[in-house]
Design a protein around this motif. Structure first.
Motif, PDB file in Angstrom:
ATOM      1  N   PHE A   4       0.749  -0.881   0.283  1.00 33.89           N
ATOM      2  CA  PHE A   4      -0.117   0.183   0.083  1.00 33.89           C
ATOM      3  C   PHE A   4       0.791   1.229   0.144  1.00 33.89           C
ATOM      4  O   PHE A   4       1.084   2.371  -0.947  1.00 33.89           O
ATOM      5  CB  PHE A   4      -1.224  -0.099   0.943  1.00 33.89           C
ATOM      6  N   TRP A   5       2.272   1.390   0.691  1.00 32.96           N
ATOM      7  CA  TRP A   5       2.552   2.788   0.358  1.00 32.96           C
ATOM      8  C   TRP A   5       3.517   2.768  -0.241  1.00 32.96           C
ATOM      9  O   TRP A   5       3.555   3.476  -0.741  1.00 32.96           O
ATOM     10  CB  TRP A   5       3.532   2.349   1.859  1.00 32.96           C
ATOM     11  N   ASN A   6       3.579   1.183  -1.118  1.00 38.00           N
ATOM     12  CA  ASN A   6       4.561   1.762  -2.011  1.00 38.00           C
ATOM     13  C   ASN A   6       3.910   2.085  -3.370  1.00 38.00           C
ATOM     14  O   ASN A   6       4.276   3.257  -4.109  1.00 38.00           O
ATOM     15  CB  ASN A   6       5.744   0.345  -2.646  1.00 38.00           C
ATOM     16  N   GLU A   7       2.543   1.891  -2.979  1.00 35.49           N
ATOM     17  CA  GLU A   7       1.700   2.307  -4.594  1.00 35.49           C
ATOM     18  C   GLU A   7       1.661   3.499  -3.859  1.00 35.49           C
ATOM     19  O   GLU A   7       1.042   4.357  -5.044  1.00 35.49           O
ATOM     20  CB  GLU A   7       0.256   1.213  -5.022  1.00 35.49           C
ATOM     21  N   MET A   8       1.145   3.876  -3.149  1.00 38.05           N
ATOM     22  CA  MET A   8       0.650   5.067  -2.732  1.00 38.05           C
ATOM     23  C   MET A   8       1.622   6.241  -2.860  1.00 38.05           C
ATOM     24  O   MET A   8       1.872   7.376  -3.489  1.00 38.05           O
ATOM     25  CB  MET A   8       0.644   5.781  -1.151  1.00 38.05           C
ATOM     26  N   GLN A   9       3.202   5.429  -2.784  1.00 36.55           N
ATOM     27  CA  GLN A   9       4.251   6.841  -3.104  1.00 36.55           C
ATOM     28  C   GLN A   9       4.406   6.670  -5.423  1.00 36.55           C
ATOM     29  O   GLN A   9       4.891   8.124  -4.967  1.00 36.55           O
ATOM     30  CB  GLN A   9       5.314   6.408  -2.952  1.00 36.55           C
ATOM     31  N   GLN A  10       3.548   6.199  -5.346  1.00 36.49           N
ATOM     32  CA  GLN A  10       3.754   6.054  -6.927  1.00 36.49           C
ATOM     33  C   GLN A  10       2.708   7.136  -7.699  1.00 36.49           C
ATOM     34  O   GLN A  10       2.736   6.555  -9.106  1.00 36.49           O
ATOM     35  CB  GLN A  10       4.587   4.915  -7.916  1.00 36.49           C
ATOM     36  N   LEU A  11       1.545   7.274  -7.088  1.00 38.54           N
ATOM     37  CA  LEU A  11       0.024   7.747  -7.638  1.00 38.54           C
ATOM     38  C   LEU A  11       0.724   9.066  -8.140  1.00 38.54           C
ATOM     39  O   LEU A  11       1.609  10.151  -7.629  1.00 38.54           O
ATOM     40  CB  LEU A  11      -0.207   7.819  -6.477  1.00 38.54           C
ATOM     41  N   ASP A  12      -0.361   9.128  -9.132  1.00 40.47           N
ATOM     42  CA  ASP A  12       0.227  10.356  -9.853  1.00 40.47           C
ATOM     43  C   ASP A  12      -0.884  11.637  -9.079  1.00 40.47           C
ATOM     44  O   ASP A  12      -1.941  11.092  -7.891  1.00 40.47           O
ATOM     45  CB  ASP A  12      -0.726  10.410 -11.005  1.00 40.47           C
TER      46      ASP A  12
ATOM     47  N   LEU B 271      -3.975  11.700  -6.308  1.00 35.69           N
ATOM     48  CA  LEU B 271      -3.193  11.540  -4.665  1.00 35.69           C
ATOM     49  C   LEU B 271      -4.507  12.081  -4.322  1.00 35.69           C
ATOM     50  O   LEU B 271      -5.207  12.110  -2.981  1.00 35.69           O
ATOM     51  CB  LEU B 271      -1.923  12.252  -4.401  1.00 35.69           C
ATOM     52  N   ARG B 272      -5.397  13.317  -5.493  1.00 36.18           N
ATOM     53  CA  ARG B 272      -6.265  13.951  -4.856  1.00 36.18           C
ATOM     54  C   ARG B 272      -7.725  13.020  -4.166  1.00 36.18           C
ATOM     55  O   ARG B 272      -8.377  13.351  -3.218  1.00 36.18           O
ATOM     56  CB  ARG B 272      -7.078  14.790  -6.155  1.00 36.18           C
ATOM     57  N   VAL B 273      -7.675  11.923  -4.775  1.00 36.39           N
ATOM     58  CA  VAL B 273      -8.808  10.325  -4.744  1.00 36.39           C
ATOM     59  C   VAL B 273      -8.213  10.309  -2.840  1.00 36.39           C
ATOM     60  O   VAL B 273      -9.358  10.133  -1.772  1.00 36.39           O
ATOM     61  CB  VAL B 273      -9.054   9.778  -5.356  1.00 36.39           C
ATOM     62  N   MET B 274      -7.384   9.952  -2.866  1.00 37.00           N
ATOM     63  CA  MET B 274      -6.852   9.573  -1.881  1.00 37.00           C
ATOM     64  C   MET B 274      -7.263  10.635  -0.202  1.00 37.00           C
ATOM     65  O   MET B 274      -7.646  10.512   0.492  1.00 37.00           O
ATOM     66  CB  MET B 274      -5.144   9.247  -1.339  1.00 37.00           C
TER      67      MET B 274
END
Length: 891
Positions: free
Chosen positions: A678-686, A690-693
């Motif tokens: 989860f953390w690794n994928e979160m770091q790669q979000l565009d 990130l706005r969705v999160m």
């Protein structure tokens, strides 16, 4: 008791050893060095107590003996479906005969002859062993109802998608060639005007309804609907609401023991109760192989009951313990076996000698005696030319067993040339799917082994292309793959022991009528499980009861459904509905009344129903949306809040917000979150992701905290909703990868999940997405429904938006569609205009790492691809013509 030996003919060991000196056990394929194929293994020797390895005496069981005691239609005319008592058209009987059903069993005759059944006047619930022919009774009754009236509809309910797909094919063969016009002419000779005219086709239409399918649950497009439980309930709800239910004449509930399954079986009770309230002639037919208190169902359904224990192919049952095979044909013999095994006294009676011994293996991969026994038993049967079904405790166990078994079986080059060709075709077909070819299946299929993953695998096993199929215990009721030998790799599903009903389902798959003299089951048991297995084999099947009695949420859904579809809107009609539930026959009336009153109050508070001035109940728009989307009320509240919030700021410049709304809200605990991933994928979000999160309220520091051993609080309802959002977003990340053409096995590796779990997630989300689309449509949120519908197509195709049109072409899924696109074939029109010979090199590119069998077989392979190219071109032409027609109509 006479101890029988195995009936499988195999070569004496001395001959096999001599043969092994003449040629190597394994002859590698041309490209074996380049595929990193694991080294071959030798299966352990299995011998009888006297040291022999072949059978000297025929089995005491044989089809000849069984059928010698079975009357035929020449002795008893009622064993022929052509008998006037059944009133079936000659073409229908001929279709049954073409599929191997030329006569019926005495028990089937007795069951069909029950009072009022053939006339459709009474309901029926009956029990018969797996493989005992129970489906035929329901088929006959259902088809009679449909054939006797042009307007008549029937619904057949099955628990799993694979069973729905298989039954659709079966029924289409059964009704093939039956002309309603001819039936009408014959009927009018006796009863003029009996048939009402129908303007559409003169055939009986069989349609399958299941989660993720694009078929809309409409009443007008079928005569027989074959449905999963959820789809059947939704179909009935819609038909009651629009008053088209009046044409329903028969409903078949297969595997009706699932009615007490807390997760989804209770929907069977809701649906059947609604049918009982209609006050019209709907024949309900319930059947199962594992019914106990059948009298309760008989009383609830107000019908006739019948029980039989007849099996046309008997089963020899065995217990495998510490490399020894013991007879376990009855509970008594099993208990005797175990008690003697555990006896340490020198003065005890002589221990029961094993029927056979499975020698220990020298291979480190097979040092475990249970695994060694599974591999040896599967190898013995497959080499003799029979089918083997292995049940493992987990998806990972399935893959491991399949790989090990494949390593002891003959290579592809050693197989019959026709089988070689079909196995290569199977690999090609699997590779062309949107999910791609699983690496493990690529490794095992050349040797005739696969784990149950797709319809293609099941078909290949059923036609003898594959000899061994490995499945999880939980799939025992969801597959219809009979085998000569069924092997249970332990008696657990995950960490827990399977129940008596599940055990019976697995063992019941042994024995194929018309192919085998006998079925065989081998339960390979560990020492630590020995006592528990004895108890399990000795246990009686649990009695059925209503699931509504234990869960208030299910009662809420039951009440909301009948109010939303206006089947019951007054207090009196509500009371009448409740009195017809199975709950009314399972609990005290006082407690039922208190539960109903509390649930009605909750539904008002949640805003699902309201009371009119005259005291009647009415569903609100939200209540109707929840019912239309097949949600439970509490889940409906959560979904409504999520979607209503999304309407305010829907993030449409990326995939994540839509995919988040596709992820189910139930059973999330079955897929644990890997917080490191989860953390690794979160770091790669565009920026869009990130706005969705941020919009969902997901905090990066919370993910980091969980990564380092933190705890996600779920004490309050608000905390539970928050935890659900993290979980759903994690699943949405997986859906994002699937929609962007990443193969299932790659997604599984990335998120450290079994491949089967990822595939199940994709299938579940397709069904859930359909529910979300209906929710939005009912609420009047058309724009959001359209956005969700688009992504639903992407999820099903496993492709980006640019490939959606190409993915509609037969045989062209995500991977193949991308290769077409990269070769300049970017539209359906381009593919339609191409010559099939021009498509051949493109299709060759879509077949990487093909096993080479020589020039002659290479040409055969190219010919097959050319035939596939012609089908692709024809399919593209049809789609292109539809596109042109639509454009002309718009102009």
């Amino acid at each position: 008791m006479m101890l029988t030996r195995l009936t499988i003919p195999i070569k004496p060991m001395r001959h096999r050893r001599a043969e092994s000196r003449r040629r190597p056990f394994f002859r590698p394929t041309v490209n074996s060095k380049t595929t990193n194929e694991p080294p071959r293994l030798a299966a352990s020797r299995i011998e009888y107590a006297d040291g022999s390895v072949i059978r000297e005496q025929p089995s005491e069981y044989s089809q000849r003996q069984v059928f010698a005691a079975t009357p035929t239609s020449t002795v008893d005319p009622l064993l022929s479906l052509l008998h006037p008592a059944y009133g079936l058209p000659a073409q229908l009987v001929a279709n049954f005969a073409a599929l191997g059903i030329k006569t019926i069993y005495p028990w089937q005759k007795q069951c069909l002859g029950g009072p009022g059944l053939l006339e459709g006047d009474r309901n029926l619930v009956y029990s018969a062993p797996t493989g005992g022919g129970k489906s035929l009774v329901a088929d006959v009754l259902m088809l009679k109802r449909v054939l006797e009236d042009r307007k008549a509809k029937a619904i057949l309910v099955l628990p799993y998608v694979a069973l729905v797909q298989e039954k659709v094919r079966w029924l289409r063969n059964i009704v093939g060639g039956i002309s309603r016009e001819e039936l009408e002419e014959n009927e009018q000779t006796e009863k003029p005007g009996f048939w009402a005219p129908r303007a559409d086709k003169d055939t009986i239409r069989v349609v399958g309804f299941f989660g993720g399918s694009k078929i809309r649950a409409t009443w007008a497009d079928f005569d027989i609907a074959v449905c999963t439980i959820e789809k059947a309930n939704s179909l009935v709800n819609a038909a009651i609401e629009d008053c088209s239910i009046s044409t329903l004449r028969a409903v078949v509930l297969d595997e009706c023991h699932m009615i007490d399954d807390g997760h989804r079986g209770y929907l069977l009770e809701l649906m059947a109760t609604k049918l009982l309230c209609l006050g019209q002639p709907v024949q309900i037919i319930g059947m199962s192989a594992t019914l106990t208190n059948i009298e309760l169902l008989k009383k609830w359904l107000q019908g006739h009951s019948y029980e039989t224990h007849y099996r046309p192919v008997p089963i020899e049952e065995h217990l495998v313990y510490d490399g020894k095979v013991y007879a376990a044909g009855s509970t008594a013999s099993l208990l005797k076996t175990v008690s003697q095994l555990e006896s340490k006294s020198q003065f005890s009676q002589p221990r029961l000698q094993p029927l056979r011994t499975i020698h220990a293996s020298d291979h480190k991969e097979l040092t475990d005696p249970v695994r060694n026994a599974v591999v040896a038993l599967a190898n013995e049967t497959a080499r003799a030319g029979y089918g083997v079904l292995v049940f493992s405790s987990s998806r990972a166990g399935c893959e491991s067993d399949a790989v090990l078994i494949s390593r002891v079986l003959p290579t592809l080059e050693e197989a019959d040339p026709a089988i070689q060709e079909k196995r290569l075709d199977l690999l090609s077909d699997l590779r062309s799917l949107s999910t791609g070819l699983d690496p493990k299946l690529k490794q095992t299929i050349p040797f005739g082994v696969a784990f149950h993953q797709r319809e293609l695998v099941a078909n290949a096993y059923d036609h003898g292309v594959l000899k061994v199929c490995v499945a999880t215990c939980s799939l025992a009721a969801g597959i219809n793959l009979p085998a000569r030998r069924v092997i249970l790799h332990g008696a657990r599903m995950g960490r827990d022991l399977v129940g008596p009903a599940m055990l019976r389902q697995m063992r019941g798959r042994a024995g194929r009528k018309g192919k085998d003299e006998v079925g065989e089951t081998y339960l390979c048991c560990r020492q630590t499980d020995l006592e528990a297995v004895v108890d399990l084999m000795h246990a009686e099947l649990p009695e059925l009861s209503s699931c509504l009695i234990s869960d208030k949420r299910r009662v809420q859904r039951a009440l909301l459904e009948i109010i939303a579809i206006r089947l019951a809107t007054s207090q009196d009609s509500l009371d009448d509905y409740v009195s017809k539930t199975m709950l009314a026959y399972s609990a005290k009336s006082q407690s039922i009344q208190e539960t109903v009153e509390a649930c009605m109050a909750d539904l008002k508070t949640m805003g699902f129903i309201e009371v009119e001035d005259n005291g009647d109940f009415q569903a609100t728009l939200l209540g109707k949306a929840v019912v239309a989307s097949s949600l439970d009320p509490e889940d409906g509240i959560f979904i409504h809040n999520e979607l209503k919030k999304a309407l305010q700021a829907f993030v449409l410049d990326g995939d994540m917000h839509v995919l988040y709304n596709f992820t189910p809200v139930h059973d999330l605990d079955s897929v644990p979150v890997n917080w490191k991933v989860f953390w690794n994928e979160m770091q790669q979000l565009d920026a869009s992701g990130l706005r969705v999160m941020h919009f969902l309220g997901l905090k990066p520091f919370i993910v980091d905290n969980m990564l380092h051993g933190g705890n996600l609080k779920e004490s309050t309802p608000k905390e539970k909703e928050n935890a659900r959002r993290y979980h759903r977003f994690y699943l949405a990340l997986q859906l994002r990868d699937l929609c962007n053409e990443k193969p299932i096995h790659r997604v599984a590796e990335k998120y450290d999940m079994p491949r089967g779990s990822v595939q199940t997630l994709a299938q579940t989300c397709q069904g859930f997405a359909a529910g979300m689309i209906k929710f939005c449509e009912t609420m009047g949120w058309g724009a959001m429904a359209a956005a969700l519908d688009h992504f639903s197509d992407r999820l099903k195709a496993g492709a980006r938006s640019d490939l959606l049109a190409l993915a509609k072409i037969t045989f062209v899924k995500s991977r193949t569609a991308r290769i077409f696109w990269d070769n300049g074939l970017k539209t359906v029109g381009a593919v339609a205009s191409a010559d099939p010979k021009e498509l051949l090199p493109v299709l060759m590119q879509a077949q990487p790492n093909k096993v080479k069998l020589g020039a002659k077989d290479e040409q055969k392979f190219r010919d097959k691809l050319l035939a596939k190219a012609k089908i692709i071109a024809d399919s593209a032409n049809r789609l292109w013509q539809i596109e042109i027609q639509m454009e002309m109509e718009e102009e």
